[in-house]
Motif scaffolding. Structure first.
Motif, mmCIF file in Angstrom:
data_model
loop_
_atom_site.group_PDB
_atom_site.id
_atom_site.type_symbol
_atom_site.label_atom_id
_atom_site.label_comp_id
_atom_site.label_asym_id
_atom_site.label_seq_id
_atom_site.Cartn_x
_atom_site.Cartn_y
_atom_site.Cartn_z
ATOM 1 N N LEU A 67 -64.165 11.019 -69.917
ATOM 2 C CA LEU A 67 -63.094 10.039 -69.781
ATOM 3 C C LEU A 67 -62.202 10.401 -68.605
ATOM 4 O O LEU A 67 -62.083 11.570 -68.239
ATOM 5 N N ILE A 68 -61.568 9.387 -68.027
ATOM 6 C CA ILE A 68 -60.709 9.588 -66.865
ATOM 7 C C ILE A 68 -59.287 9.166 -67.228
ATOM 8 O O ILE A 68 -59.074 8.096 -67.800
ATOM 9 N N THR A 69 -58.318 10.023 -66.880
ATOM 10 C CA THR A 69 -56.913 9.710 -67.126
ATOM 11 C C THR A 69 -56.373 8.848 -65.978
ATOM 12 O O THR A 69 -57.049 8.653 -64.968
ATOM 13 N N ALA A 70 -55.153 8.364 -66.131
ATOM 14 C CA ALA A 70 -54.530 7.541 -65.090
ATOM 15 C C ALA A 70 -54.347 8.318 -63.791
ATOM 16 O O ALA A 70 -54.381 7.748 -62.703
ATOM 17 N N GLU A 87 -62.313 1.511 -82.190
ATOM 18 C CA GLU A 87 -61.955 2.928 -82.288
ATOM 19 C C GLU A 87 -61.801 3.567 -80.914
ATOM 20 O O GLU A 87 -60.870 4.327 -80.667
ATOM 21 N N LEU A 88 -62.717 3.232 -80.026
ATOM 22 C CA LEU A 88 -62.640 3.787 -78.671
ATOM 23 C C LEU A 88 -61.394 3.270 -77.958
ATOM 24 O O LEU A 88 -60.681 4.038 -77.310
ATOM 25 N N LYS A 89 -61.103 1.994 -78.087
ATOM 26 C CA LYS A 89 -59.930 1.406 -77.440
ATOM 27 C C LYS A 89 -58.651 2.078 -77.924
ATOM 28 O O LYS A 89 -57.787 2.445 -77.122
ATOM 29 N N GLU A 90 -58.528 2.291 -79.231
ATOM 30 C CA GLU A 90 -57.339 2.943 -79.788
ATOM 31 C C GLU A 90 -57.227 4.391 -79.318
ATOM 32 O O GLU A 90 -56.150 4.852 -78.933
ATOM 33 N N CYS A 91 -58.328 5.108 -79.342
ATOM 34 C CA CYS A 91 -58.317 6.519 -78.932
ATOM 35 C C CYS A 91 -57.953 6.656 -77.454
ATOM 36 O O CYS A 91 -57.158 7.513 -77.076
ATOM 37 N N MET A 92 -58.528 5.801 -76.606
ATOM 38 C CA MET A 92 -58.224 5.865 -75.176
ATOM 39 C C MET A 92 -56.757 5.542 -74.918
ATOM 40 O O MET A 92 -56.119 6.169 -74.077
ATOM 41 N N SER A 93 -56.220 4.581 -75.671
ATOM 42 C CA SER A 93 -54.797 4.228 -75.514
ATOM 43 C C SER A 93 -53.904 5.389 -75.927
ATOM 44 O O SER A 93 -52.903 5.687 -75.261
ATOM 45 N N GLN A 94 -54.245 6.058 -77.026
ATOM 46 C CA GLN A 94 -53.433 7.174 -77.520
ATOM 47 C C GLN A 94 -53.411 8.337 -76.535
ATOM 48 O O GLN A 94 -52.385 9.000 -76.367
ATOM 49 N N HIS A 95 -54.535 8.609 -75.903
ATOM 50 C CA HIS A 95 -54.630 9.762 -75.001
ATOM 51 C C HIS A 95 -54.357 9.421 -73.542
ATOM 52 O O HIS A 95 -54.358 10.310 -72.691
ATOM 53 N N GLY A 96 -54.185 8.156 -73.221
ATOM 54 C CA GLY A 96 -53.884 7.770 -71.843
ATOM 55 C C GLY A 96 -55.097 7.698 -70.934
ATOM 56 O O GLY A 96 -54.972 7.849 -69.716
ATOM 57 N N TYR A 97 -56.267 7.450 -71.494
ATOM 58 C CA TYR A 97 -57.473 7.315 -70.673
ATOM 59 C C TYR A 97 -57.607 5.882 -70.178
ATOM 60 O O TYR A 97 -57.300 4.935 -70.890
ATOM 61 N N ALA A 99 -60.548 4.969 -68.053
ATOM 62 C CA ALA A 99 -61.943 4.654 -67.733
ATOM 63 C C ALA A 99 -62.864 5.735 -68.285
ATOM 64 O O ALA A 99 -62.421 6.796 -68.707
ATOM 65 N N ARG A 100 -64.155 5.414 -68.246
ATOM 66 C CA ARG A 100 -65.188 6.389 -68.613
ATOM 67 C C ARG A 100 -66.095 6.612 -67.401
ATOM 68 O O ARG A 100 -66.195 5.761 -66.532
ATOM 69 N N PHE A 101 -66.750 7.766 -67.371
ATOM 70 C CA PHE A 101 -67.636 8.065 -66.252
ATOM 71 C C PHE A 101 -68.874 8.802 -66.752
ATOM 72 O O PHE A 101 -68.886 9.368 -67.839
ATOM 73 N N TYR A 102 -69.908 8.751 -65.944
ATOM 74 C CA TYR A 102 -71.056 9.640 -66.122
ATOM 75 C C TYR A 102 -71.667 9.887 -64.750
ATOM 76 O O TYR A 102 -71.477 9.114 -63.823
ATOM 77 N N GLU A 103 -72.359 11.015 -64.633
ATOM 78 C CA GLU A 103 -72.997 11.377 -63.373
ATOM 79 C C GLU A 103 -74.503 11.356 -63.559
ATOM 80 O O GLU A 103 -75.015 11.861 -64.561
ATOM 81 N N ALA A 104 -75.198 10.770 -62.589
ATOM 82 C CA ALA A 104 -76.656 10.678 -62.656
ATOM 83 C C ALA A 104 -77.210 10.465 -61.256
ATOM 84 O O ALA A 104 -76.497 10.042 -60.343
ATOM 85 N N ASN A 105 -78.479 10.769 -61.117
ATOM 86 C CA ASN A 105 -79.197 10.460 -59.886
ATOM 87 C C ASN A 105 -80.051 9.232 -60.143
ATOM 88 O O ASN A 105 -80.851 9.229 -61.077
ATOM 89 N N PRO A 106 -79.894 8.176 -59.332
ATOM 90 C CA PRO A 106 -80.723 6.991 -59.517
ATOM 91 C C PRO A 106 -82.181 7.282 -59.168
ATOM 92 O O PRO A 106 -82.491 8.283 -58.515
ATOM 93 N N ALA A 107 -83.058 6.396 -59.590
ATOM 94 C CA ALA A 107 -84.492 6.579 -59.345
ATOM 95 C C ALA A 107 -84.791 6.692 -57.853
ATOM 96 O O ALA A 107 -85.729 7.378 -57.450
#
Length: 140
Positions: A67-70, A87-97, A99-107
């Protein structure tokens, strides 16, 4: 590698053992560089807010996601372990997140990995050939 090991040790079995050992070490090293993404850096994908993230598709995940903070700081996904929904929306609001991220190499990075390996192993083979030829010329 085998020819160079034979030139240096002058024994068949020890040359075979050295060749096997060096080949195994180079193989492990190349695989480690792939897993650590040292030579081909991964791409970072960000999904806005609590919206469901798009499917990963044909990508090779690094296993780094969260997760990414402001302020832009990346934090563990374990702080809000919900995949999506209320649940995710509430949790992100409570912690100040924000966005979400992930790292990967495309094909498409497959060819980058292939060319990197070709350059690395080709350079090693060229270097071993030069050393072998120089040793042979000195001994003949």
């Amino acid at each position: 590698m085998g020819t160079l090991a034979g030139l240096l040790t002058r024994r068949v079995l020890s040359a075979m053992a050295w060749t096997l050992l060096v080949t195994a070490a180079v193989t492990v090293l190349v695989q480690w560089t792939h897993r650590a993404r040292l030579l081909v850096p991964p791409h970072r994908y960000v999904s806005d807010g609590w919206q469901p993230k798009p499917p990963m598709g044909d990508k090779w995940s690094t296993g780094h996601y969260g997760l990414i903070t402001a302020s832009g700081r990346r934090e563990s996904v374990l702080d809000c372990p919900y995949p999506s929904g209320r649940e995710l929306k509430e949790c992100m609001s409570q912690h100040g997140y924000v966005a979400r991220f992930y790292e990967a190499n495309p094909a498409g990075d497959c060819w980058t990995f292939q060319w990197t390996d070709t350059a690395l192993l080709g350079g090693l083979a060229l270097g071993l050939t030069v050393v072998t030829v120089l040793l042979l010329r000195r001994r003949v």
